[in-house]
Each structure stands twice: as C-alpha cells, then as structure tokens.
Design an enzyme around this catalytic site. Structure first.
Site, PDB file in Angstrom:
ATOM      1  CB  SER A 215     -57.543 -28.999  45.025  1.00 19.36           C
ATOM      2  OG  SER A 215     -58.696 -28.924  44.210  1.00 19.36           O
TER       3      SER A 215
ATOM      4  CE  LYS B  45     -58.961 -31.101  41.218  1.00 19.50           C
ATOM      5  NZ  LYS B  45     -59.744 -30.051  41.896  1.00 19.50           N
TER       6      LYS B  45
ATOM      7  CB  SER C 273     -59.952 -26.130  43.493  1.00 20.40           C
ATOM      8  OG  SER C 273     -59.738 -26.365  44.857  1.00 20.40           O
TER       9      SER C 273
END
Lengths: 101, 479
Positions: free
Chosen positions: B148, B73, B172
């Site tokens: 997210s 990420k 997330s």
C-alpha cells in the site's frame, strides 16, 4: 482430502446482518457484489477450517511482553479547543450527535 | 551530478563539507515533487519545509540528519499537514499531533516535504485503492508501483526524495520497494512506535524506511527505534542500529524457503533471485534449502486476522469527532450512511470480512483457528532459525503489473503479498533489496531474520547490494 467441507455460502441475509453489525449502509447492488466477493474470498481461506490444529495455542502477541504499566503521574491532556478543532458539529464545547432512537 | 541523484548519506556528506545547504537540497527536491510525473504526493508542505531548512542551515552545528528532505506515507499523522490515509473519510483532516517516528526524525534534522499516496487505510497492493489518484511506477508509467505504500516507494525511485517512510502490515513496504527497484525494510514488531500511525491491523502494523541504499535505510531506522510511552507495544531497543559496512557473507548460513520459490513465482523473478543466491555463495555464504510447511497457509491466515483487526480499528471512523458525516435524523442512520458513503470498496470488503470472521457462530471457525495457525507459522520460523541465520525468498512473486490488471479480482491482488505475509505474521524483521531485472522491471530479494536481528540483516543486505551493483535509476527518468 479428509475433512473437506464446501465453502460456506454467504446468503443475502447474512450480508445484511454483517453490514448492520459493521455499521455500513450498502445499496442492493453492493449487497449482491459483496455476497459474491465474500463467498469467493472465503472459498480461498476455507482451507484453514479443516487443518489439524489440535493442541496448538492461539497467538495474540508475537513478541513476549509482560504487562506494560506506566507511572501513575498526571500530565496535560489535549486542550479542549484542539480536541474539537476537526469536529463537524460542536455543541456547548462538546461533540454534537443526532438523537439516538 | 544533480542534487536529486545523491543518496541521503551523500547529501549528508555534502552538507558536512559545506558544498550545499539544506535549503538548496529542499528546493532541488521540491521541484521534482511539484512536477510529480508519477503522482506520488497527496500533500506538499513547501513553505514549512523551506522554513525548517533555513532554521537548520542557521544552526551552529548540523543535527545528525542534517536537513535532508523526506516524504511520509499519508497513514502517519503530521500535525497541521492534511493526513487522509488515502480515504475520503479523512478528506482535509489536519491532525493535532505528529506520529512519534516522524517527530524523532524531525528532531534529528529530517525535513518533511509532503505526504505520499497509498491504498485507502493501507489496504491494497497497488495503490489503486487510493480514493484520490493512481500512482505510477517510475520504471513504467503503465504499471503499478505496488502498495500500500506506493507513493512513498515511487517518490524514492523517482528521486523526488532520497528516502521516505512507509508502513507494512502484510508487505506494504517490501512489495512496493520490490516493484520500484529500491530498498524497503519492515523492522521487528514493536521496534518503532505506532503512535500516530493510523491503525489497520494492530498486531501486524509496523513503520519502516524506503531508500535507494541499505546504508540510508539503516540511518533512518537508527533514529526511529526504541520504546515510546505512547505505544505500549513498542520495545526497548537492545543497543543501536549500526551503519552497515559488511562486504562479504563469510560464515553466514542462508536458508532458501522452498515454499516461496515454487508455483506462482514468475520465471524471470525466480531467475533473478537464484542469481543473487549464487552471488551470496560467492560472498562466502552457505546457501541451503529450508521448508516452512505452513508458509502458504499464511495468506489465508492473514486474510482472517488482518480484516478482523481492521473491522475493529476502523469502527472509530463515524464522522462525529472529525470527518464529514452524511446527516441523518438519528445516530445509527448517520453512522451507516457516513461509513457506507465514505469508505471505498476494498475497505468495505475487509470490514465485512473481518466482522463476519468475528461474528457469533463463525469466530471459532475462522478467527480462532487463524490465531492458532499463526502460532504454527511462528514456530516454523523459530525452527528454521535454529539452523540458518537468514531466510531468502522473492519479495513479490511478480514484477510490477499493469494498472487495472487485478482490480476486478480481490484475491489475485491479495496474492501479491504471498511471500511477505508469513514474515509479518511472525513479527520478524525483513528487508527487500533490488536484485536484478526481469523484462526490464525490478525484482526484489527478501531477506528475513530472527527478532532484533536488524543489524545482521542490514549488514548482509549491504554486502549483497555491493556485489550486485544494481542501478536504481529508472530508464527515462527526467533530470
């Protein structure tokens, strides 16, 4: 419901005050949208202002830890040229900033 | 079977048997990363990955993660690889150090292929708040992957990588895992160092794995947990993460959270979760209803605490030490113009909300009360775990929603995390695993346990996974 109070209205001057505290320059249109959106969100979360929390202590950390200390031993830090590598304005081996009024 | 279809454990076995090389694996996955039909990646380090694969292939003995590729990420710093956290504020930013968790995985032999798309500074539940691009759900390109960590979830579902890293503040990792039909885990707060994770809400942020199997998630977790001198909230890990092998749930008591099975949960989601509870009973578990009376207040509590912490953490983004300032004659103007211009709408909304909640005159009413409500939620979980071993609920009240569906209504977007937030507030570990389909879209089952119960959680999830035999391959996936 007992203890109910209507959602706080955030007026434009509060929006401008908070934006200044947060160091955010908002356009007049953004201020207007922000006023509506923040009032809407606060309407949803306002329930917490009327719940009975007498005698309930605050949580600041969920996993109980004692003070965390490290050994007081010197070690290398980031080399100056690496620390400055991404800086947009380098002045005399330092970060450059505009003047402060 | 194509190399991309192998799980990480299967890739490790193939490497050990001499049936493939790390370079072959990297090339096979890079082809899928380059095509990127779901727009999961923000940066790709093809040359670095190939060089590292050659190095590992030349070693006399393979490291434990053997040269298997991974995606990271974009909230995690990677030295010399552009790291933006999905924000214009960090466009082109090349970190000078690598996050501890990534360092540990690389030392164990994982090969970073690239950085994945995300909601700006991890604020969002659909990845539509990325300043750069939308990521598409591999099961239906008209729908969001969740967020997210949407890019990390989509890249694993799309089989561009067998596994990836995300970060989870209020859901997330778990929510996008649910929407993309894969496994995602948020460990106990403090299990994994946050050093190098670009901070959103420090009392909640945790790094964790995405994978297509529970076993793979455990393998990644195993190499990341443990204390790091660079993060004083990181914990000494008791024992080690074991590879899960359980095939039944004999003697396991499972509590079903009443409050998270009610209104707002789509019928198809509820049906899939209830069916998997039946499967858990068949595996020997005792399933009982449990009440967490404050669970639904979690959302409001979270939307005071997380923005408050975010408003403080994001104060560092001022365009002085890195970034791209909007020049002005004096410092205050430059701060305000730069931050006003380079933060996106959701980030500004949260900074404003948090600054308001912490401001003189409002602090006691909002932030102070939210912290006390957090205590109630922590206590209710502790009480629940005095009677059961695990808590079960849907991970997300809905399946993947259409792109653009919730962007106009911030609170509707916040509702996506209603089931994952209470666990986050209590700092507890939880795993989401795919448990079925509703209208052809994946549904996630969330299992949560007490602090440090990761091994038991992984074992239970492994047993359920085996019995459900969910096919993680999205229909229509190109080979």
């Amino acid at each position: 419901m007992l203890g109910y109070s209507p959602p706080p209205m955030i007026d434009e001057s509060t929006v401008r005050h908070v934006a200044r505290l947060a160091r955010l320059r908002l356009s007049p249109e953004e201020e207007q949208v922000m006023q509506q959106e923040l009032s809407g969100i606060l309407g949803h979360i306002d329930a917490i202002t009327s719940m009975d929390l007498d005698g309930v202590p605050p949580t600041t950390h969920v996993i109980a830890l004692e003070n965390v200390l490290r050994a007081d031993v010197p070690r290398d830090s980031l080399p100056r040229e690496e620390a400055l590598r991404e800086a947009p304005d380098v002045v005399d081996d330092s970060f450059g900033v505009p003047r402060m009024d | 079977m194509a190399l991309r279809d192998l799980t990480a454990a299967q890739q490790l076995a193939a490497l050990a048997a001499g049936e493939t090389t790390s370079l072959e694996l990297v090339d096979a996955h890079l082809a899928a990363v380059d095509a990127d039909p779901v727009q999961a990646f923000l940066a790709v380090d093809a040359d670095g990955a190939r060089a590292r694969a050659r190095e590992i292939d030349a070693l006399p003995e393979r490291p434990p993660l053997g040269g298997v590729p991974i995606a990271i990420k974009d909230a995690l710093s990677t030295r010399d690889i552009v790291t933006t956290s999905g924000s214009r504020m960090l466009e082109g930013f090349r970190p000078v150090y690598t996050a501890t968790c990534v360092d540990r995985l690389e030392a164990a032999g994982a090969i970073v292929l690239g950085k994945t798309n995300m909601d700006e500074f991890a604020m969002g539940s659909s990845t539509e708040n990325s300043a750069y691009q939308n990521t598409l759900n591999p099961w239906d390109h008209e729908r969001v992957p969740g967020g997210s960590s949407g890019g990390s979830a989509a890249s694993v579902a799309e089989r561009q990588v067998p596994w990836s890293l995300g970060s989870d503040t209020g859901g997330s990792i778990r929510q996008p895992a649910s929407l993309c039909g894969i496994v995602g885990m948020k460990p106990t707060y403090g299990a994994i160092s946050r050093y190098g994770l670009i901070a959103f809400a420090s009392s909640l942020d945790q790094v964790g794995p995405f994978a297509r199997t529970v076993e793979d998630a455990a393998l990644l977790l195993r190499h990341m947990v443990g204390r790091d001198p660079m993060d004083s909230t990181s914990l000494d890990w008791p024992g080690e993460i074991t590879v899960p092998t359980a095939t039944d749930l004999a003697g396991v008591r499972v509590g079903v959270v009443d409050e998270l099975m009610g209104e707002g949960v789509e019928p198809g989601v509820r049906a899939a979760v209830e069916a998997s509870l039946g499967v858990m009973e068949d595996l020997g578990a005792t399933v009982v209803p449990v009440s967490l009376p404050s669970a639904l207040s979690g959302l409001a509590t979270y939307y005071v605490i997380a923005p408050a912490e975010c408003s403080s953490n994001l104060a560092r983004f001022d365009g002085i030490r890195y970034g791209h300032p909007i020049p002005a004659d004096n410092l205050l103007d430059q701060y305000e113009l730069t931050r006003g211009e380079l933060f996106g709408p959701e980030v500004k909304r949260r900074i404003m909300l948090g600054t308001f909640a912490l401001a003189s005159g409002y602090y006691d009413q909002y932030y102070g009360r939210a912290q006390r409500l957090r205590t109630l939620i922590v206590r209710e979980f502790a009480e629940a775990f005095s009677g059961v071993d695990l808590l079960a609920s849907p991970t997300s009240p809905t399946v993947a929603f259409p792109l653009g569906d919730r962007t106009a209504d911030p609170y509707a977007m916040y509702m996506a995390d209603v089931c994952t937030i209470p666990v986050s507030l209590a700092g507890l570990p939880a795993i989401s695993l795919p448990c079925g389909l509703a209208d052809g879209l994946p549904v996630g089952l969330q299992l949560a346990g007490p602090a440090f119960s990761e091994n038991r959680l992984l074992d239970a999830a492994h047993a359920v996974e085996g019995a459900l035999a969910f096919d993680t391959r999205p229909p229509g996936l190109m080979t």
